[in-house]
Design a protein around this motif. Sequence first.
Motif, PDB file in Angstrom:
ATOM      1  N   GLY A  66       4.931   4.900  14.624  1.00 45.38           N
ATOM      2  CA  GLY A  66       3.785   3.977  14.499  1.00 45.38           C
ATOM      3  C   GLY A  66       2.391   4.612  14.359  1.00 45.38           C
ATOM      4  O   GLY A  66       1.887   4.000  13.486  1.00 45.38           O
ATOM      5  N   ARG A  67       2.153   5.538  15.335  1.00 48.66           N
ATOM      6  CA  ARG A  67       0.850   6.111  14.919  1.00 48.66           C
ATOM      7  C   ARG A  67       0.662   6.985  13.751  1.00 48.66           C
ATOM      8  O   ARG A  67      -0.171   6.957  13.127  1.00 48.66           O
ATOM      9  N   GLU A 102       2.243   6.342  10.854  1.00 50.63           N
ATOM     10  CA  GLU A 102       2.331   5.495   9.815  1.00 50.63           C
ATOM     11  C   GLU A 102       0.894   4.645   9.848  1.00 50.63           C
ATOM     12  O   GLU A 102       0.369   4.666   8.573  1.00 50.63           O
ATOM     13  N   ALA A 103       0.352   4.668  11.036  1.00 52.79           N
ATOM     14  CA  ALA A 103      -0.844   3.894  10.949  1.00 52.79           C
ATOM     15  C   ALA A 103      -1.859   4.936  10.381  1.00 52.79           C
ATOM     16  O   ALA A 103      -2.947   4.411   9.678  1.00 52.79           O
ATOM     17  N   THR A 104      -1.698   6.114  10.856  1.00 54.42           N
ATOM     18  CA  THR A 104      -2.871   7.169  10.017  1.00 54.42           C
ATOM     19  C   THR A 104      -2.466   7.375   8.828  1.00 54.42           C
ATOM     20  O   THR A 104      -3.613   7.506   7.923  1.00 54.42           O
ATOM     21  N   LEU A 105      -1.324   7.429   8.283  1.00 54.78           N
ATOM     22  CA  LEU A 105      -0.945   7.362   6.846  1.00 54.78           C
ATOM     23  C   LEU A 105      -1.788   6.291   5.958  1.00 54.78           C
ATOM     24  O   LEU A 105      -2.117   6.446   5.048  1.00 54.78           O
ATOM     25  N   ALA A 106      -1.580   5.060   6.566  1.00 53.39           N
ATOM     26  CA  ALA A 106      -2.130   4.078   6.344  1.00 53.39           C
ATOM     27  C   ALA A 106      -3.695   3.982   5.867  1.00 53.39           C
ATOM     28  O   ALA A 106      -4.118   3.025   5.200  1.00 53.39           O
ATOM     29  N   LEU A 107      -4.175   4.728   6.536  1.00 53.00           N
ATOM     30  CA  LEU A 107      -5.755   4.998   6.268  1.00 53.00           C
ATOM     31  C   LEU A 107      -6.021   5.981   5.120  1.00 53.00           C
ATOM     32  O   LEU A 107      -7.247   6.517   4.820  1.00 53.00           O
ATOM     33  N   GLY A 108      -5.059   6.480   4.408  1.00 57.62           N
ATOM     34  CA  GLY A 108      -5.154   7.320   3.498  1.00 57.62           C
ATOM     35  C   GLY A 108      -5.090   8.886   3.898  1.00 57.62           C
ATOM     36  O   GLY A 108      -5.542   9.737   3.069  1.00 57.62           O
ATOM     37  N   ALA A 109      -4.532   9.029   4.989  1.00 61.61           N
ATOM     38  CA  ALA A 109      -4.306  10.656   5.542  1.00 61.61           C
ATOM     39  C   ALA A 109      -3.204  11.125   4.511  1.00 61.61           C
ATOM     40  O   ALA A 109      -2.203  10.510   4.428  1.00 61.61           O
ATOM     41  N   HIS A 120       3.744  10.739   0.371  1.00 58.53           N
ATOM     42  CA  HIS A 120       3.017  10.724   1.983  1.00 58.53           C
ATOM     43  C   HIS A 120       3.563   9.393   2.528  1.00 58.53           C
ATOM     44  O   HIS A 120       2.808   8.587   3.131  1.00 58.53           O
ATOM     45  N   GLN A 121       4.946   9.457   2.361  1.00 63.32           N
ATOM     46  CA  GLN A 121       5.804   8.194   3.244  1.00 63.32           C
ATOM     47  C   GLN A 121       6.818   8.713   4.115  1.00 63.32           C
ATOM     48  O   GLN A 121       7.341   9.701   4.013  1.00 63.32           O
ATOM     49  N   GLN A 131      -2.458  15.769   7.605  1.00 58.85           N
ATOM     50  CA  GLN A 131      -3.412  15.152   8.422  1.00 58.85           C
ATOM     51  C   GLN A 131      -2.898  14.309   9.610  1.00 58.85           C
ATOM     52  O   GLN A 131      -3.213  14.158  10.705  1.00 58.85           O
ATOM     53  N   ALA A 142      -2.238   1.580  17.089  1.00 57.04           N
ATOM     54  CA  ALA A 142      -1.724   3.160  17.393  1.00 57.04           C
ATOM     55  C   ALA A 142      -3.117   4.072  16.882  1.00 57.04           C
ATOM     56  O   ALA A 142      -2.997   4.435  16.043  1.00 57.04           O
ATOM     57  N   LEU A 162     -13.625   1.995   5.998  1.00 58.65           N
ATOM     58  CA  LEU A 162     -13.116   2.477   4.655  1.00 58.65           C
ATOM     59  C   LEU A 162     -13.623   1.397   3.438  1.00 58.65           C
ATOM     60  O   LEU A 162     -13.620   1.817   2.393  1.00 58.65           O
ATOM     61  N   ASN A 178       0.781  -1.129  -0.126  1.00 59.38           N
ATOM     62  CA  ASN A 178      -0.119  -0.096  -0.042  1.00 59.38           C
ATOM     63  C   ASN A 178       0.793   1.425   0.115  1.00 59.38           C
ATOM     64  O   ASN A 178       0.345   2.319   0.408  1.00 59.38           O
ATOM     65  N   PRO A 185      -1.726  -2.136  11.331  1.00 60.87           N
ATOM     66  CA  PRO A 185      -0.431  -2.656  11.592  1.00 60.87           C
ATOM     67  C   PRO A 185      -0.489  -3.355  12.880  1.00 60.87           C
ATOM     68  O   PRO A 185      -1.554  -3.612  13.445  1.00 60.87           O
ATOM     69  N   LEU A 216      -2.952   8.112  -1.535  1.00 59.11           N
ATOM     70  CA  LEU A 216      -3.630   7.996  -0.774  1.00 59.11           C
ATOM     71  C   LEU A 216      -5.207   7.375  -0.962  1.00 59.11           C
ATOM     72  O   LEU A 216      -5.868   6.632  -0.159  1.00 59.11           O
ATOM     73  N   LEU A 250     -11.865  11.261   6.367  1.00 60.46           N
ATOM     74  CA  LEU A 250     -10.732  11.847   5.406  1.00 60.46           C
ATOM     75  C   LEU A 250     -11.344  11.683   4.008  1.00 60.46           C
ATOM     76  O   LEU A 250     -10.841  12.355   3.107  1.00 60.46           O
ATOM     77  N   LEU A 285       3.365   2.370   1.724  1.00 60.52           N
ATOM     78  CA  LEU A 285       4.019   3.113   2.867  1.00 60.52           C
ATOM     79  C   LEU A 285       5.592   3.067   2.610  1.00 60.52           C
ATOM     80  O   LEU A 285       6.193   4.202   3.307  1.00 60.52           O
ATOM     81  N   ARG A 317      -4.202   3.452  -0.456  1.00 61.79           N
ATOM     82  CA  ARG A 317      -4.431   3.212   1.001  1.00 61.79           C
ATOM     83  C   ARG A 317      -5.744   3.025   1.534  1.00 61.79           C
ATOM     84  O   ARG A 317      -5.924   2.112   2.482  1.00 61.79           O
ATOM     85  N   ARG A 318      -6.562   3.700   0.760  1.00 57.52           N
ATOM     86  CA  ARG A 318      -8.019   3.286   1.361  1.00 57.52           C
ATOM     87  C   ARG A 318      -8.481   2.317   0.625  1.00 57.52           C
ATOM     88  O   ARG A 318      -9.660   1.567   1.164  1.00 57.52           O
ATOM     89  N   PRO A 363      -1.870  16.171  15.213  1.00 58.12           N
ATOM     90  CA  PRO A 363      -1.328  16.261  16.717  1.00 58.12           C
ATOM     91  C   PRO A 363      -0.070  16.429  17.219  1.00 58.12           C
ATOM     92  O   PRO A 363       0.048  17.284  17.823  1.00 58.12           O
TER      93      PRO A 363
END
Lengths: 205, 260
Positions: free
Chosen positions: B160-161, B163-170, B255-256, B174, A70, A130, A33, A66, A56, A86, A35, A59-60, B178
């Motif tokens: 980790g957090r 990357e986990a957020t990026l993994a959702l398409g953020a 976005h990596q 975004q 997290a 998603l 995906n 993971p 983006l 998002l 990353l 990834r959706r 935080p």
Amino acid sequence: MILPDLTISLPSGASCVAGPSGSGKSTLLRLLNRLVDPDSGTVRYRGRDVCEYDPLELRREVCLVPQLPALLPGSVADNVLFGVGLAGRDADVARMLELAGLDPSFAERDAAQLSVGEQQRVMLARALALEPDVLLLDEPTSALDEEATTAVEETLRRLQHEVSASFVLVTHDLDQAARLATWVVRLEKGGDLVGQGPVGELLRR
Amino acid sequence: MILAATSSSINVTMGEVAATLVLVALAAAVSLWERADLERDIGIAVLRSFLQLTAIGYVINAIFDQDSLVFVFALIAVMVVFGAFTARGRARSVPGSFMPLLIALSIAAVSTLGLVVVLGIFEPKPRFLVPVGGMVVGNAMTAAAVSLNRLGDEVRSGAGRIEATLALGATVRQAMLPTLRRSLRSGMIPLIDSTKTTGVIFFPGTMVGMLLAGADPVDAVRLQLILLWTLLGSVSLSALTATGLAYRHFFTSAHQLKDL
């Protein structure tokens, strides 16, 4: 170098990438995906180089859960709705929690106060929200005790029938691979391929 | 124009300056007694402060004599460049931090000094712009360095957090919001806290200096308020700009999160 000279294919349905620590299993999922991108070689999704997709959007569609939970600060519902929000969409939080094996009453609980197993399920719920075509699960039971592992495996087996997504599960446990997947890719330390094929055939070898 | 009038001045002799070395000796004695191993650092600090302040004193004197804003801008530009270099040393965990710091300090200096002149708080003269510029750059540097230092730590500990957020398409922004908020807060909180406690727990430097120079306490307080509130604006701009520009250096265009 990780995953040198590796050529594998993952069919639709439930696949498993199995191997010991350091075999590049998690890296493989992250390649799928985007990353990370490979230094050389190509990763194809539906016949197209993943680098041609918008990362983006990809990834959706090919969503990674993971290995370690997290979650974001806030309630369980906030977390479940984050990713889908998002994308400008909404989701049925109660339904997603049920699919992930959690009672809908969890929605208003503080995500930080949940057990690791519960957090793992919230991670799964927010990925399911998603409505991905492919769900990438990085050792989803590695931080869980035996009882929680059995429950998560049961959830994953049920999900395979209830949602249309394909699954790619990473595990170091060959028995778990046999229980959850129909297709297996076996790697050894250093990322060399041991073999790939239908689970019954490969794991008997 | 609040501060057009000149305040009274005092003469300080080198003998009086030298006398305060007794207090420096006290600090060195404490270090020796407690084996804190700080005598060398204290010595270097005293020597550097003497040389640097003496040198800048002559520079400022020359600029005041010239009475030209060109020299003021040149001095502030030098301060900004040195400030960015110094802050980069404290923000080593952030890749490519120099340019964000340089831009942050420049924006903080130019906009703050511009505003205090436009608002009629200070006359556009070297006598006002040099000391205010020095305070603005110094505080902006500290705020930017603290913010970026926190940013680097947060990205490493929260990879980790993120990357986990990026993994959702953020998007990167975004996923980093935080973290950016916490980093910004780190840079701004020290000055906000000292502004809250000023006059109660400590007397700030400008006010002390004016009182020692024989100024009216009311004038000293007003000038101190002006400076504290000016600095609040400049540190917020500096921390916001530095973090807003630097965080992208942790990521690729796809976005990596880069390997840290």
